[in-house]
Design a protein around this motif. Sequence first.
Motif, short mmCIF file in Angstrom:
data_model
loop_
_atom_site.label_atom_id
_atom_site.label_comp_id
_atom_site.label_asym_id
_atom_site.label_seq_id
_atom_site.Cartn_x
_atom_site.Cartn_y
_atom_site.Cartn_z
N GLN A 1 19.75 17.22 -6.04
CA GLN A 1 20.32 15.70 -6.28
C GLN A 1 20.87 15.50 -7.57
O GLN A 1 20.93 16.46 -8.33
N GLY A 2 21.71 14.28 -7.68
CA GLY A 2 22.26 14.14 -8.73
C GLY A 2 23.93 14.51 -8.79
O GLY A 2 24.21 14.59 -7.72
N SER A 3 24.58 14.25 -9.98
CA SER A 3 25.93 14.49 -9.93
C SER A 3 26.40 15.81 -9.44
O SER A 3 25.96 16.73 -9.90
N THR A 4 27.33 15.76 -8.33
CA THR A 4 27.76 16.98 -7.91
C THR A 4 29.25 17.47 -8.51
O THR A 4 29.64 18.35 -8.19
N LEU A 5 29.78 16.41 -9.38
CA LEU A 5 31.11 16.71 -9.89
C LEU A 5 31.26 17.95 -10.50
O LEU A 5 32.18 18.83 -10.35
N HIS A 6 30.36 18.18 -11.58
CA HIS A 6 30.57 19.20 -12.30
C HIS A 6 30.28 20.42 -11.64
O HIS A 6 30.75 21.54 -12.01
N ARG A 7 29.22 20.32 -10.65
CA ARG A 7 28.83 21.75 -10.02
C ARG A 7 29.98 22.00 -9.17
O ARG A 7 30.15 23.20 -8.93
N SER A 8 30.46 21.15 -8.67
CA SER A 8 31.58 21.18 -7.59
C SER A 8 33.05 21.82 -8.52
O SER A 8 33.41 22.72 -7.79
N VAL A 9 33.31 21.46 -9.55
CA VAL A 9 34.16 21.87 -10.37
C VAL A 9 34.19 23.32 -10.67
O VAL A 9 34.96 24.16 -10.61
N ILE A 10 32.88 23.50 -11.27
CA ILE A 10 32.83 24.82 -11.45
C ILE A 10 32.77 25.94 -10.23
O ILE A 10 33.32 27.14 -10.30
N TYR A 11 32.27 25.55 -9.06
CA TYR A 11 32.31 26.38 -7.97
C TYR A 11 33.49 26.67 -7.35
O TYR A 11 33.80 27.76 -7.21
N HIS A 12 34.28 25.42 -7.21
CA HIS A 12 35.88 25.69 -6.63
C HIS A 12 36.54 26.47 -7.70
O HIS A 12 37.41 27.20 -7.08
N GLY A 13 36.39 26.19 -9.10
CA GLY A 13 37.19 26.90 -9.74
C GLY A 13 36.78 28.48 -9.89
O GLY A 13 37.98 29.28 -10.14
N PHE A 14 35.45 28.75 -9.65
CA PHE A 14 35.31 30.31 -9.62
C PHE A 14 35.71 30.64 -8.36
O PHE A 14 36.30 31.85 -8.35
N MET A 15 35.65 30.15 -7.10
CA MET A 15 36.27 30.55 -6.00
C MET A 15 37.58 30.84 -5.91
O MET A 15 38.05 31.78 -5.46
#
Length: 412
Positions: free
Chosen positions: A279-293
């Motif tokens: 739960q919570g903001s997914t923006l930063h997690r999503s940016v980190i994930y897609h940048g890594f992938m």
Amino acid sequence: MSPRTAPPRFGPLQLALAAAGTAAATLDVFMDGWVAAQYARHGHPGWAALSLALLAAASAAAQACSWLWLRSDPPALRPAVPVLLLAALHLLQLGFFFRCLYALKVGWRVCWARAEEEDEQRHMAFISHDISMLRLFETFLENTPQLTLLLYIVLRTNKAEISQGLGMVTAFLCVSWSLLDYHQSLRSFLQDKYELSRSSSIVYFLWNLFLICPRILALALFALLWPYGVAVHFSLLWLAMFLWVSLQGTDFMESAGSEWLYRAMVAVILYFSWFNVAQGSTLHRSVIYHGFMLVDSTLLGLAWLWGRPPEEEEEHSYLVPVVSAALPCYLLGLGLRVTYYKWLHPNVRLRREGRYDEVDASGGGDGVEFRSFLEPDLVNRRMQWLAQSHFSLSQPEQQHFLNGDAAVESAV
């Protein structure tokens, strides 16, 4: 107006889709067995064994989840079947198919036997949510790895049968469709005004398709260069994703031991596609994930491009433009994802109403409106928790949603 207390109505269309999904799952198992037999018959026992191993591992994980969920579900929602028979079905890897057939039975009663009681509708929604989640698990634990293997074999042999081409196209569509079905299942917890529209469905489907295709291609190309290196690559990334998921503090299963199983399966999903678990903001997690992938997949493609033997350059010359198109494809997928969250996500409606400041944030408002259920023990708490995580809820009272029997006790 008070929030609607019942889930969306289950009608003939939903029953037909459930029947089609059951038939597709059955056909998929037979096709996997047939493909493995073809590998063995043509002198490739290693490919056959790997294909069957992927099938067995995915099935065992899904059956374990199904059994654990059944044991923790409220008694009123469990099938009227002896426990020993349910255990035997799961040991025989038939638990998922039993769930599908049971869902068809309940769905038929809801649609045609004039079962209009809200309890029946909630029961059907409860069953459908679990099936959607199990289908997602099986898709990423079985279909996606097997799709990578199939693409690798086609590239290695430099020839493709019609059945292989159709199989790959079908598999890509099935992966994207399972994600869409899962997303629709989560949306069913929201009020009717947040239901997934046709345009939202199309954008969501395409964005997942455009993000997954380059990932599968990069893995297959790296396998051409170093077949055993894919196992090393998967092990390292799976461990990293597993630690990342664990640090986010998931609370999906009913016990600590089963929660580790859930995190292990989510780590496999993250190896191929984004999956929000906290739960919570997914923006930063999503940016980190897609940048890594993006970096990882690019490096895999470049490794093949620079490391392929000279004698294979002409043989696989047609792959160069395909690899060149993979990056724009991935960026297009990211663009569609931004489009979805910018204009089609439920939180956008809140922002337009002046109740939310950021599309993918976790503060500054009451959040999207969920359905209010008068009988909490008839709600699938597992999927409700994921719906909270997916739609970044921010409620004045941060209620901790329990699972299974614990949910019944909390409602007393």
